[in-house]
Design a protein around this motif. Structure first.
Motif, PDB file in Angstrom:
ATOM      1  N   VAL A  74      17.008 103.844  96.391  1.00  0.00           N
ATOM      2  CA  VAL A  74      16.167 103.736  97.569  1.00  0.00           C
ATOM      3  C   VAL A  74      15.483 105.086  97.743  1.00  0.00           C
ATOM      4  O   VAL A  74      16.106 106.136  97.544  1.00  0.00           O
ATOM      5  CB  VAL A  74      17.007 103.390  98.819  1.00  0.00           C
ATOM      6  CG1 VAL A  74      16.128 103.356 100.060  1.00  0.00           C
ATOM      7  CG2 VAL A  74      17.707 102.051  98.621  1.00  0.00           C
ATOM      8  N   PHE A  75      14.228 105.064  98.120  1.00  0.00           N
ATOM      9  CA  PHE A  75      13.440 106.292  98.197  1.00  0.00           C
ATOM     10  C   PHE A  75      13.244 106.673  99.658  1.00  0.00           C
ATOM     11  O   PHE A  75      12.704 105.896 100.458  1.00  0.00           O
ATOM     12  CB  PHE A  75      12.103 106.101  97.491  1.00  0.00           C
ATOM     13  CG  PHE A  75      12.269 105.732  96.042  1.00  0.00           C
ATOM     14  CD1 PHE A  75      12.302 106.704  95.064  1.00  0.00           C
ATOM     15  CD2 PHE A  75      12.452 104.411  95.663  1.00  0.00           C
ATOM     16  CE1 PHE A  75      12.504 106.375  93.739  1.00  0.00           C
ATOM     17  CE2 PHE A  75      12.644 104.066  94.341  1.00  0.00           C
ATOM     18  CZ  PHE A  75      12.679 105.055  93.373  1.00  0.00           C
ATOM     19  N   ALA A  76      13.715 107.862  99.998  1.00  0.00           N
ATOM     20  CA  ALA A  76      13.629 108.342 101.372  1.00  0.00           C
ATOM     21  C   ALA A  76      12.302 109.070 101.588  1.00  0.00           C
ATOM     22  O   ALA A  76      11.909 109.919 100.774  1.00  0.00           O
ATOM     23  CB  ALA A  76      14.794 109.276 101.672  1.00  0.00           C
TER      24      ALA A  76
ATOM     25  N   ALA B 201      -1.216 105.284  86.237  1.00  0.00           N
ATOM     26  CA  ALA B 201      -1.520 103.933  85.757  1.00  0.00           C
ATOM     27  C   ALA B 201      -0.256 103.171  85.379  1.00  0.00           C
ATOM     28  O   ALA B 201      -0.269 101.947  85.324  1.00  0.00           O
ATOM     29  CB  ALA B 201      -2.463 104.007  84.558  1.00  0.00           C
ATOM     30  N   LEU B 202       0.819 103.902  85.126  1.00  0.00           N
ATOM     31  CA  LEU B 202       2.073 103.274  84.675  1.00  0.00           C
ATOM     32  C   LEU B 202       2.975 102.879  85.838  1.00  0.00           C
ATOM     33  O   LEU B 202       3.799 101.978  85.710  1.00  0.00           O
ATOM     34  CB  LEU B 202       2.810 104.258  83.760  1.00  0.00           C
ATOM     35  CG  LEU B 202       4.039 103.776  82.999  1.00  0.00           C
ATOM     36  CD1 LEU B 202       3.672 102.671  82.027  1.00  0.00           C
ATOM     37  CD2 LEU B 202       4.674 104.946  82.248  1.00  0.00           C
ATOM     38  N   MET B 203       2.820 103.524  86.971  1.00  0.00           N
ATOM     39  CA  MET B 203       3.775 103.357  88.068  1.00  0.00           C
ATOM     40  C   MET B 203       3.671 101.984  88.729  1.00  0.00           C
ATOM     41  O   MET B 203       2.641 101.316  88.698  1.00  0.00           O
ATOM     42  CB  MET B 203       3.563 104.443  89.125  1.00  0.00           C
ATOM     43  CG  MET B 203       2.261 104.340  89.884  1.00  0.00           C
ATOM     44  SD  MET B 203       2.049 105.727  91.021  1.00  0.00           S
ATOM     45  CE  MET B 203       0.456 105.314  91.767  1.00  0.00           C
ATOM     46  N   SER B 204       4.779 101.594  89.335  1.00  0.00           N
ATOM     47  CA  SER B 204       4.861 100.349  90.103  1.00  0.00           C
ATOM     48  C   SER B 204       4.823 100.691  91.584  1.00  0.00           C
ATOM     49  O   SER B 204       5.322 101.741  92.018  1.00  0.00           O
ATOM     50  CB  SER B 204       6.154  99.606  89.764  1.00  0.00           C
ATOM     51  OG  SER B 204       6.360  98.537  90.663  1.00  0.00           O
ATOM     52  N   LEU B 205       4.244  99.785  92.365  1.00  0.00           N
ATOM     53  CA  LEU B 205       4.203  99.955  93.819  1.00  0.00           C
ATOM     54  C   LEU B 205       5.316  99.176  94.511  1.00  0.00           C
ATOM     55  O   LEU B 205       5.384  99.152  95.740  1.00  0.00           O
ATOM     56  CB  LEU B 205       2.841  99.512  94.359  1.00  0.00           C
ATOM     57  CG  LEU B 205       1.618 100.226  93.755  1.00  0.00           C
ATOM     58  CD1 LEU B 205       0.340  99.750  94.419  1.00  0.00           C
ATOM     59  CD2 LEU B 205       1.751 101.736  93.869  1.00  0.00           C
ATOM     60  N   ASP B 206       6.188  98.541  93.715  1.00  0.00           N
ATOM     61  CA  ASP B 206       7.306  97.777  94.267  1.00  0.00           C
ATOM     62  C   ASP B 206       8.562  98.646  94.259  1.00  0.00           C
ATOM     63  O   ASP B 206       9.175  98.860  93.207  1.00  0.00           O
ATOM     64  CB  ASP B 206       7.541  96.506  93.446  1.00  0.00           C
ATOM     65  CG  ASP B 206       6.376  95.542  93.543  1.00  0.00           C
ATOM     66  OD1 ASP B 206       5.738  95.505  94.606  1.00  0.00           O
ATOM     67  OD2 ASP B 206       6.098  94.843  92.552  1.00  0.00           O
ATOM     68  N   TYR B 207       8.911  99.172  95.409  1.00  0.00           N
ATOM     69  CA  TYR B 207      10.120  99.984  95.519  1.00  0.00           C
ATOM     70  C   TYR B 207      10.631  99.906  96.955  1.00  0.00           C
ATOM     71  O   TYR B 207       9.912  99.505  97.882  1.00  0.00           O
ATOM     72  CB  TYR B 207       9.851 101.440  95.125  1.00  0.00           C
ATOM     73  CG  TYR B 207       8.705 102.084  95.875  1.00  0.00           C
ATOM     74  CD1 TYR B 207       8.895 102.692  97.120  1.00  0.00           C
ATOM     75  CD2 TYR B 207       7.429 102.088  95.339  1.00  0.00           C
ATOM     76  CE1 TYR B 207       7.854 103.277  97.807  1.00  0.00           C
ATOM     77  CE2 TYR B 207       6.361 102.672  96.011  1.00  0.00           C
ATOM     78  CZ  TYR B 207       6.588 103.263  97.241  1.00  0.00           C
ATOM     79  OH  TYR B 207       5.544 103.838  97.927  1.00  0.00           O
ATOM     80  N   LEU B 208      11.899 100.261  97.130  1.00  0.00           N
ATOM     81  CA  LEU B 208      12.527 100.255  98.452  1.00  0.00           C
ATOM     82  C   LEU B 208      12.424 101.644  99.060  1.00  0.00           C
ATOM     83  O   LEU B 208      12.842 102.634  98.450  1.00  0.00           O
ATOM     84  CB  LEU B 208      13.998  99.846  98.334  1.00  0.00           C
ATOM     85  CG  LEU B 208      14.268  98.444  97.761  1.00  0.00           C
ATOM     86  CD1 LEU B 208      15.764  98.236  97.558  1.00  0.00           C
ATOM     87  CD2 LEU B 208      13.702  97.368  98.668  1.00  0.00           C
ATOM     88  N   ALA B 209      11.850 101.726 100.257  1.00  0.00           N
ATOM     89  CA  ALA B 209      11.682 103.008 100.922  1.00  0.00           C
ATOM     90  C   ALA B 209      12.191 102.927 102.350  1.00  0.00           C
ATOM     91  O   ALA B 209      12.023 101.904 103.028  1.00  0.00           O
ATOM     92  CB  ALA B 209      10.216 103.422 100.906  1.00  0.00           C
ATOM     93  N   VAL B 210      12.839 103.999 102.810  1.00  0.00           N
ATOM     94  CA  VAL B 210      13.346 104.067 104.177  1.00  0.00           C
ATOM     95  C   VAL B 210      13.015 105.447 104.759  1.00  0.00           C
ATOM     96  O   VAL B 210      12.818 106.416 104.028  1.00  0.00           O
ATOM     97  CB  VAL B 210      14.871 103.842 104.230  1.00  0.00           C
ATOM     98  CG1 VAL B 210      15.223 102.418 103.831  1.00  0.00           C
ATOM     99  CG2 VAL B 210      15.602 104.845 103.345  1.00  0.00           C
ATOM    100  N   LEU B 211      12.978 105.533 106.073  1.00  0.00           N
ATOM    101  CA  LEU B 211      12.712 106.803 106.741  1.00  0.00           C
ATOM    102  C   LEU B 211      13.933 107.710 106.658  1.00  0.00           C
ATOM    103  O   LEU B 211      15.073 107.276 106.906  1.00  0.00           O
ATOM    104  CB  LEU B 211      12.342 106.568 108.198  1.00  0.00           C
ATOM    105  CG  LEU B 211      10.958 105.952 108.447  1.00  0.00           C
ATOM    106  CD1 LEU B 211      10.796 105.584 109.914  1.00  0.00           C
ATOM    107  CD2 LEU B 211       9.860 106.912 108.002  1.00  0.00           C
ATOM    108  N   ILE B 212      13.704 108.950 106.337  1.00  0.00           N
ATOM    109  CA  ILE B 212      14.796 109.911 106.177  1.00  0.00           C
ATOM    110  C   ILE B 212      15.546 110.161 107.475  1.00  0.00           C
ATOM    111  O   ILE B 212      16.706 110.575 107.487  1.00  0.00           O
ATOM    112  CB  ILE B 212      14.242 111.238 105.607  1.00  0.00           C
ATOM    113  CG1 ILE B 212      15.366 112.201 105.224  1.00  0.00           C
ATOM    114  CG2 ILE B 212      13.293 111.889 106.601  1.00  0.00           C
ATOM    115  CD1 ILE B 212      16.226 111.716 104.116  1.00  0.00           C
ATOM    116  N   THR B 213      14.915 109.887 108.617  1.00  0.00           N
ATOM    117  CA  THR B 213      15.527 110.164 109.923  1.00  0.00           C
ATOM    118  C   THR B 213      16.534 109.096 110.352  1.00  0.00           C
ATOM    119  O   THR B 213      17.205 109.252 111.372  1.00  0.00           O
ATOM    120  CB  THR B 213      14.433 110.271 110.986  1.00  0.00           C
ATOM    121  OG1 THR B 213      13.626 109.081 110.958  1.00  0.00           O
ATOM    122  CG2 THR B 213      13.551 111.488 110.737  1.00  0.00           C
ATOM    123  N   LEU B 214      16.648 108.009 109.578  1.00  0.00           N
ATOM    124  CA  LEU B 214      17.525 106.917 109.969  1.00  0.00           C
ATOM    125  C   LEU B 214      18.981 107.186 109.601  1.00  0.00           C
ATOM    126  O   LEU B 214      19.298 108.055 108.779  1.00  0.00           O
ATOM    127  CB  LEU B 214      17.074 105.619 109.297  1.00  0.00           C
ATOM    128  CG  LEU B 214      15.686 105.090 109.672  1.00  0.00           C
ATOM    129  CD1 LEU B 214      15.342 103.873 108.819  1.00  0.00           C
ATOM    130  CD2 LEU B 214      15.625 104.737 111.160  1.00  0.00           C
TER     131      LEU B 214
END
Length: 467
Positions: free
Chosen positions: A186-188, A153-166
């Motif tokens: 940035v979250f892989a 309930a506390l977490m945010s859905l706004d974050y930067l994510a990229v594919l680990i294979t890049l």
């Protein structure tokens, strides 16, 4: 924005510092509202940060809050709803027709919108979400499945994510298509959305274009499940000084669900502090919500009555030693001093233990260490206060034995208070009670009975030396 009639004002009891500037703003807004000067109200609002406006609304009554809220546009209304305390938010939502809420929600992140939707009557939730932009409505629904006190309930859905294979170049190109997010990381993830690691945004941007992301992953990874209690989440932030905490599912590889940032944790800490203050006063945090004086009294009365009957024992003790007091009336002058100092020491010990239990720094299995630490501390405090008061007593009475009685009485009273203030919260926690609710009343009352008994008992034993 068109509103129905103002709802009945609920009881409010905010716990916050009374800032002079905010009170001045509230008085100015009240004056303009009473004079029916909406233009001047808007001029005042235009100069304020939403947080300051929210603070000012605490010092207005419910009718003024709603009147002020009616003058706000959707953007301002969204910012205010995000900043106000829960009681004021409830007042404003009661006054807002469901059809006016979707434009407000569309101006907020999903996690903040979910907090507002949680405060709505269940009968209108679906109506509001159906009129909300589909992507946002779906995001809010995904957050509503988690219990209010959990990491989900506390977490945010706004974050930067990229594919680990890049590579670095591919990741930067992918980030350029995403909205900004309040995190230096940035979250892989893999193609299935499973969490694979953290990347420093700064390190990513300065790395050579051909660098694989696997070479840039940070070595330390802390994650939490969505079911974790929010108090445990705050303890992780405090212990490890993290700037973002990924929330991952319990699946074998852990799908990235959201991110918790320090600003999310601050709200939890503030709420916990407010609750702690209310409990230490012998009340309940629910007093901060919409409760009548009768309901508040029912919450507090059991603890107040328990304290009353324990304090009657202190009166009985004084009656037993009435002869001693009659023969040496100066003893009565020092009883309230000893009681006040020892009581304050006990409450300080209780507050330290309660805060340690809530933050995880003190564990029930290590109660001996906590007790030993408090005993050592209160021994120093008791000795220092005892010596000072004993010297004063000896000078006043022109009798060194009298000073010794005062010294010993203060020393034992302070140490007993410290021990009780340490043990009561630990025993309450072990028994399944809220330690903050039981510590204050029982510590003060018990200390009065035992402390006064020891003080007057010493005086009685040494009475022949006092004459």
């Amino acid at each position: 924005m068109t509103f129905p009639a103002t709802p009945a004002a609920p009881q409010r009891h905010p716990l916050m510092t009374a800032r002079v500037d905010v009170q001045r703003i509230a008085a100015m807004i009240h004056t303009h509202l009473a004079a029916n000067q909406p233009t001047k109200v808007r001029e005042v609002v235009a100069t304020l940060h939403p947080a300051d406006l929210a603070d000012a609304m605490i010092f207005l009554d419910a009718a003024d809050d709603v009147a002020l809220y009616r003058l706000l546009g959707p953007e301002e209304a969204a910012e205010v709803l995000d900043e106000v305390d829960t009681t004021t938010r409830s007042v404003l939502l009661q006054a807002t027709p469901p059809d006016l809420l979707p434009p407000i929600l569309s101006r907020l992140p999903a996690d903040e919108g979910a907090a507002i939707v949680r405060a709505l009557p269940a009968t209108v939730v679906e109506q509001v979400l159906q009129a909300t932009p589909p992507d946002l409505a779906q995001a809010i629904r995904s957050l509503l499945v988690y219990a209010p006190s959990t990491a989900g309930a506390l977490m945010s859905l706004d974050y930067l994510a990229v594919l680990i294979t890049l590579t670095q170049a591919g990741a930067v190109a992918q980030l350029q298509k995403q909205a900004a997010a309040p995190s230096p990381y940035v979250f892989a993830v893999d193609a299935q959305g499973n969490f694979r690691g953290l990347l420093s945004l700064h390190s990513l941007l300065i790395a050579p274009a051909a660098t694989p992301l696997t070479d840039l992953l940070l070595p330390t990874e802390l994650t939490v499940p969505p079911s974790m209690d929010q108090q445990q989440v705050t303890a992780i932030f405090a212990r490890y000084d993290v700037l973002a905490l990924p929330v991952i599912s319990a699946e074998p590889h852990g799908r990235l669900l959201g991110v918790i940032t320090p600003d999310d944790v601050i709200d939890v800490l503030q709420a916990a502090q407010n609750q702690e203050v209310a409990h230490l006063a012998g009340s309940d945090a629910q007093e901060l919500e919409q409760k009548s004086p009768v309901q508040v009294a029912k919450l507090r009365l059991p603890w107040i009555m328990s304290t009353l009957f324990i304090e009657l024992l202190a009166g009985f003790v004084i009656r037993i030693f009435n002869g001693t007091l009659q023969q040496y009336i100066l003893l009565a002058s020092f009883m309230p001093i000893i009681s006040a100092i020892s009581g304050n020491t006990g409450l300080q010990s209780a507050a330290i233990i309660i805060r340690g239990l809530s933050s995880g720094l003190i564990q029930l299995g290590h109660w001996r260490q906590a007790l030993a630490r408090q005993v050592a501390t209160t021994a120093i405090l008791g000795a220092a206060c005892g010596v000072v008061l004993g010297v004063i007593g000896a000078i006043w009475a022109h009798n060194w034995v009298f000073g010794l009685v005062i010294l010993l009485g203060m020393f034992f009273a302070v140490n007993i208070a410290g021990i009780v203030g340490t043990i009561v919260p630990l025993l309450s926690k072990r028994a399944g009670f809220d330690p903050a609710l039981t510590a204050g009343p029982f510590e003060t009352a018990f200390q009065d009975v035992v402390g006064i008994s020891i003080f007057l008992g010493l005086a009685t034993a040494l009475l022949r030396f006092l004459r």
